[in-house]
Design a protein around this motif. Sequence first.
Motif, PDB file in Angstrom:
ATOM      1  N   PHE A  20      -3.437  -6.389 -12.784  1.00  0.00           N
ATOM      2  CA  PHE A  20      -4.006  -5.520 -11.397  1.00  0.00           C
ATOM      3  C   PHE A  20      -2.374  -4.695 -11.345  1.00  0.00           C
ATOM      4  O   PHE A  20      -1.161  -5.605 -10.677  1.00  0.00           O
ATOM      5  N   VAL A  21      -2.321  -3.853 -11.395  1.00  0.00           N
ATOM      6  CA  VAL A  21      -0.784  -3.241 -11.300  1.00  0.00           C
ATOM      7  C   VAL A  21      -1.178  -2.125 -10.504  1.00  0.00           C
ATOM      8  O   VAL A  21      -2.069  -0.939 -10.974  1.00  0.00           O
ATOM      9  N   GLY A  22      -0.525  -1.521  -9.460  1.00  0.00           N
ATOM     10  CA  GLY A  22      -0.332  -0.136  -8.569  1.00  0.00           C
ATOM     11  C   GLY A  22       0.538   0.046  -7.727  1.00  0.00           C
ATOM     12  O   GLY A  22       1.446  -0.310  -7.498  1.00  0.00           O
ATOM     13  N   GLY A  23       0.129   1.215  -6.425  1.00  0.00           N
ATOM     14  CA  GLY A  23       0.113   0.931  -5.655  1.00  0.00           C
ATOM     15  C   GLY A  23       0.013   1.386  -3.985  1.00  0.00           C
ATOM     16  O   GLY A  23       0.262   0.995  -2.884  1.00  0.00           O
ATOM     17  N   ILE A  24      -0.824  -0.149  -4.121  1.00  0.00           N
ATOM     18  CA  ILE A  24      -1.585  -0.676  -3.346  1.00  0.00           C
ATOM     19  C   ILE A  24      -1.382  -1.798  -2.476  1.00  0.00           C
ATOM     20  O   ILE A  24      -1.309  -2.576  -2.731  1.00  0.00           O
ATOM     21  N   ASN A  25      -1.166  -1.674  -1.407  1.00  0.00           N
ATOM     22  CA  ASN A  25      -0.935  -3.266  -1.160  1.00  0.00           C
ATOM     23  C   ASN A  25      -1.774  -4.057   0.101  1.00  0.00           C
ATOM     24  O   ASN A  25      -2.792  -3.563   0.358  1.00  0.00           O
ATOM     25  N   TYR A  26      -1.332  -4.698   0.712  1.00  0.00           N
ATOM     26  CA  TYR A  26      -2.948  -5.723   0.926  1.00  0.00           C
ATOM     27  C   TYR A  26      -2.114  -5.371   2.608  1.00  0.00           C
ATOM     28  O   TYR A  26      -1.421  -6.230   3.948  1.00  0.00           O
ATOM     29  N   SER A  27      -2.804  -4.603   2.826  1.00  0.00           N
ATOM     30  CA  SER A  27      -3.172  -3.914   4.214  1.00  0.00           C
ATOM     31  C   SER A  27      -4.179  -3.334   4.812  1.00  0.00           C
ATOM     32  O   SER A  27      -4.732  -2.389   3.941  1.00  0.00           O
ATOM     33  N   THR A  83      -5.820   8.192   9.458  1.00  0.00           N
ATOM     34  CA  THR A  83      -4.407   7.743   8.708  1.00  0.00           C
ATOM     35  C   THR A  83      -3.764   6.571   7.433  1.00  0.00           C
ATOM     36  O   THR A  83      -3.391   5.826   7.767  1.00  0.00           O
ATOM     37  N   ALA A  84      -5.182   6.724   7.107  1.00  0.00           N
ATOM     38  CA  ALA A  84      -5.959   5.669   5.915  1.00  0.00           C
ATOM     39  C   ALA A  84      -5.213   6.261   5.035  1.00  0.00           C
ATOM     40  O   ALA A  84      -5.229   7.462   4.682  1.00  0.00           O
ATOM     41  N   LYS A  85      -4.704   5.647   3.570  1.00  0.00           N
ATOM     42  CA  LYS A  85      -3.472   6.227   2.832  1.00  0.00           C
ATOM     43  C   LYS A  85      -5.086   6.447   1.550  1.00  0.00           C
ATOM     44  O   LYS A  85      -5.717   5.565   1.098  1.00  0.00           O
ATOM     45  N   GLN A  86      -4.282   7.074   0.606  1.00  0.00           N
ATOM     46  CA  GLN A  86      -5.326   7.686  -0.651  1.00  0.00           C
ATOM     47  C   GLN A  86      -4.153   7.121  -1.716  1.00  0.00           C
ATOM     48  O   GLN A  86      -3.085   7.208  -1.777  1.00  0.00           O
ATOM     49  N   ASP A  87      -4.781   6.224  -2.105  1.00  0.00           N
ATOM     50  CA  ASP A  87      -3.859   5.732  -3.491  1.00  0.00           C
ATOM     51  C   ASP A  87      -4.769   4.988  -5.197  1.00  0.00           C
ATOM     52  O   ASP A  87      -5.766   5.342  -4.640  1.00  0.00           O
ATOM     53  N   TYR A  88      -4.289   4.581  -5.919  1.00  0.00           N
ATOM     54  CA  TYR A  88      -4.617   3.499  -6.640  1.00  0.00           C
ATOM     55  C   TYR A  88      -3.706   2.702  -7.435  1.00  0.00           C
ATOM     56  O   TYR A  88      -2.688   2.558  -7.091  1.00  0.00           O
ATOM     57  N   ALA A  89      -4.471   1.870  -8.029  1.00  0.00           N
ATOM     58  CA  ALA A  89      -3.906   1.312  -8.953  1.00  0.00           C
ATOM     59  C   ALA A  89      -5.097   0.650 -10.310  1.00  0.00           C
ATOM     60  O   ALA A  89      -5.673   1.655 -10.937  1.00  0.00           O
ATOM     61  N   VAL A  90      -4.726  -0.133 -11.265  1.00  0.00           N
ATOM     62  CA  VAL A  90      -5.106  -0.043 -12.997  1.00  0.00           C
ATOM     63  C   VAL A  90      -5.539  -1.220 -12.391  1.00  0.00           C
ATOM     64  O   VAL A  90      -4.837  -2.553 -12.111  1.00  0.00           O
ATOM     65  N   ASP A 128       7.779  -8.690  -0.153  1.00  0.00           N
ATOM     66  CA  ASP A 128       8.744  -8.402   0.449  1.00  0.00           C
ATOM     67  C   ASP A 128       9.171  -8.865   1.763  1.00  0.00           C
ATOM     68  O   ASP A 128       8.950  -8.497   2.125  1.00  0.00           O
ATOM     69  N   GLY A 129      11.118  -9.174   2.381  1.00  0.00           N
ATOM     70  CA  GLY A 129      11.385  -9.513   3.162  1.00  0.00           C
ATOM     71  C   GLY A 129      11.401  -8.585   4.514  1.00  0.00           C
ATOM     72  O   GLY A 129      11.050  -8.333   5.449  1.00  0.00           O
ATOM     73  N   PHE A 130      11.063  -7.036   3.833  1.00  0.00           N
ATOM     74  CA  PHE A 130      11.106  -5.767   4.245  1.00  0.00           C
ATOM     75  C   PHE A 130       9.806  -5.060   4.763  1.00  0.00           C
ATOM     76  O   PHE A 130       9.582  -4.483   5.808  1.00  0.00           O
ATOM     77  N   GLY A 131       9.148  -5.121   3.754  1.00  0.00           N
ATOM     78  CA  GLY A 131       8.023  -4.954   3.838  1.00  0.00           C
ATOM     79  C   GLY A 131       6.493  -5.969   4.621  1.00  0.00           C
ATOM     80  O   GLY A 131       5.563  -5.348   5.186  1.00  0.00           O
ATOM     81  N   SER A 132       7.525  -6.838   4.439  1.00  0.00           N
ATOM     82  CA  SER A 132       6.351  -8.195   5.284  1.00  0.00           C
ATOM     83  C   SER A 132       7.572  -8.875   5.567  1.00  0.00           C
ATOM     84  O   SER A 132       8.002  -9.886   5.610  1.00  0.00           O
ATOM     85  N   PRO A 133       7.710  -8.381   7.062  1.00  0.00           N
ATOM     86  CA  PRO A 133       9.183  -9.022   7.775  1.00  0.00           C
ATOM     87  C   PRO A 133       8.184 -10.401   8.211  1.00  0.00           C
ATOM     88  O   PRO A 133       9.507 -10.959   9.071  1.00  0.00           O
ATOM     89  N   GLY A 134       7.064 -10.914   8.706  1.00  0.00           N
ATOM     90  CA  GLY A 134       6.810 -12.075   9.236  1.00  0.00           C
ATOM     91  C   GLY A 134       5.534 -12.690   9.178  1.00  0.00           C
ATOM     92  O   GLY A 134       4.772 -11.906   9.379  1.00  0.00           O
ATOM     93  N   PHE A 135       5.406 -13.768   9.608  1.00  0.00           N
ATOM     94  CA  PHE A 135       4.309 -13.694   9.590  1.00  0.00           C
ATOM     95  C   PHE A 135       3.917 -15.173  10.252  1.00  0.00           C
ATOM     96  O   PHE A 135       4.922 -16.155  10.943  1.00  0.00           O
ATOM     97  N   LEU A 160       1.886  -7.629   2.961  1.00  0.00           N
ATOM     98  CA  LEU A 160       0.988  -8.458   3.733  1.00  0.00           C
ATOM     99  C   LEU A 160       1.675  -8.386   4.579  1.00  0.00           C
ATOM    100  O   LEU A 160       1.829  -9.183   4.905  1.00  0.00           O
ATOM    101  N   PHE A 161       0.402  -8.178   5.009  1.00  0.00           N
ATOM    102  CA  PHE A 161      -0.044  -8.315   6.890  1.00  0.00           C
ATOM    103  C   PHE A 161      -0.947  -8.623   6.712  1.00  0.00           C
ATOM    104  O   PHE A 161      -1.968  -9.124   6.307  1.00  0.00           O
ATOM    105  N   GLU A 162      -0.968  -9.828   8.551  1.00  0.00           N
ATOM    106  CA  GLU A 162      -2.181 -10.517   8.814  1.00  0.00           C
ATOM    107  C   GLU A 162      -2.836 -10.224   9.837  1.00  0.00           C
ATOM    108  O   GLU A 162      -3.644  -9.798  11.049  1.00  0.00           O
ATOM    109  N   ASP A 163      -3.466  -8.616   8.744  1.00  0.00           N
ATOM    110  CA  ASP A 163      -4.728  -8.246   9.362  1.00  0.00           C
ATOM    111  C   ASP A 163      -5.972  -8.418   8.704  1.00  0.00           C
ATOM    112  O   ASP A 163      -6.368  -9.531   7.754  1.00  0.00           O
TER     113      ASP A 163
END
Length: 421
Positions: A131-138, A148-155, A76-83, A48-51
Amino acid sequence: MRWRGTPIDRWRGGNRVQLLENGEEFFARVFEAIDAARQEVLLETFILFEDKVGLELHRHLIDAARRGVRVEVLVDGFGSPGFSDDFLQALTDAGIRMRVYDQHPSWLGIRLHVFRRMHRKIVVTDGHLAFVGGINYSADHLADFGPTAKQDYAVEVEGPVVEDLAAFTRSAIPSKGTGAPWRPAATTTSPPAGKAEVLLLPRDNARHTRSIELEYRQAIRAARREVVIANAYFFPGYGFLRDLRRAARRGVKVSLIFQGEPDTQLARLAARSLYRHLLDAGVHIHEYCKRPFHGKVAVIDDEWSTVGSSNLDPLSLSLNLEANVFIRDREFAEHLRARLDGLLQQDCRKVDSASVPRGRFWQVLTRPLLFHCLRKFPDWAGWVPAHAPRTELATPPAPAPDADATEAGAPEGTAAPEQKP
């Protein structure tokens, strides 16, 4: 984060499932679901990024909380290192609890806690829609991010399996003042919403250490016509590779889609080290070259498919906390297969067997050792790291005492009274 709820190793019938491709489809539906929530929003995400995406999610969550919806967020503390303080303060003021999984300070600007990450991406609203998948909030999940935009999916899922998703996600929520999981006063019963059978499977470091991998392998062994796997990070164990090779040799068309323009070169190097071993068995390999591929999906034969957060590499299969849904529904499988066909025909490069070197003689000798390490990795990974990850509430720092006000309260010529610890 052991789930102590109802058994999860069961297929649930009567579900509606809808594929969501990339951030454009996913974010719109998640924000609509949050806006429609009246009782509860449960959200887990790796990043989760502040973008612009993270701030939009932030706004929708706060709006929900202000109208009385209980909102629980786990990152996650690694994926979302700070706010920022303002970001956290607004959540706290609205009554939202945001917890961080296994948070550690960086060392010289480097984040070292790369193991046992909370890699799931789940949203459940009112115990009714999930909702379940691989898409993050960024923002890098949107096409306007650039090359560099990602190709990804959720359901998106509606129906009885949402009860499992809600119970699973609630089990990670501690009660205030205790370490016990929070439980709702009453559970809802989701009526049938479609005809799809859906199975929720997590991967954790307690009871379900290999559940996702084993479901994949069972489906591959049962395949009779076709296996299509599109996965961003591919470096599975020996048994998984053996099942793919055996399927190809018995006449099943096995097609694999990997990253051709990866966000990390190590991922491509790891997958490419397996190309010769797979190609020699008749497996078809394709590299997606339009932009970084971040998906974790598969279709087998006419009905079986999966969408989720789990890659097919050592981190996802042996260390991270993951969640996939497995679906038995012909219509959904055909739709996902058609989307993947579009990638294969327009944006993928097929790997030619002649273009993959056979390697030097010493590589032929060391390959069995490599596969042995792959096969044993899940056992060895259980030793790293030794600490037990935990979650901590993310709150803004307390305001510092107003030194001027403290001094003003003391008589002239005297010091302010010493503060008790």
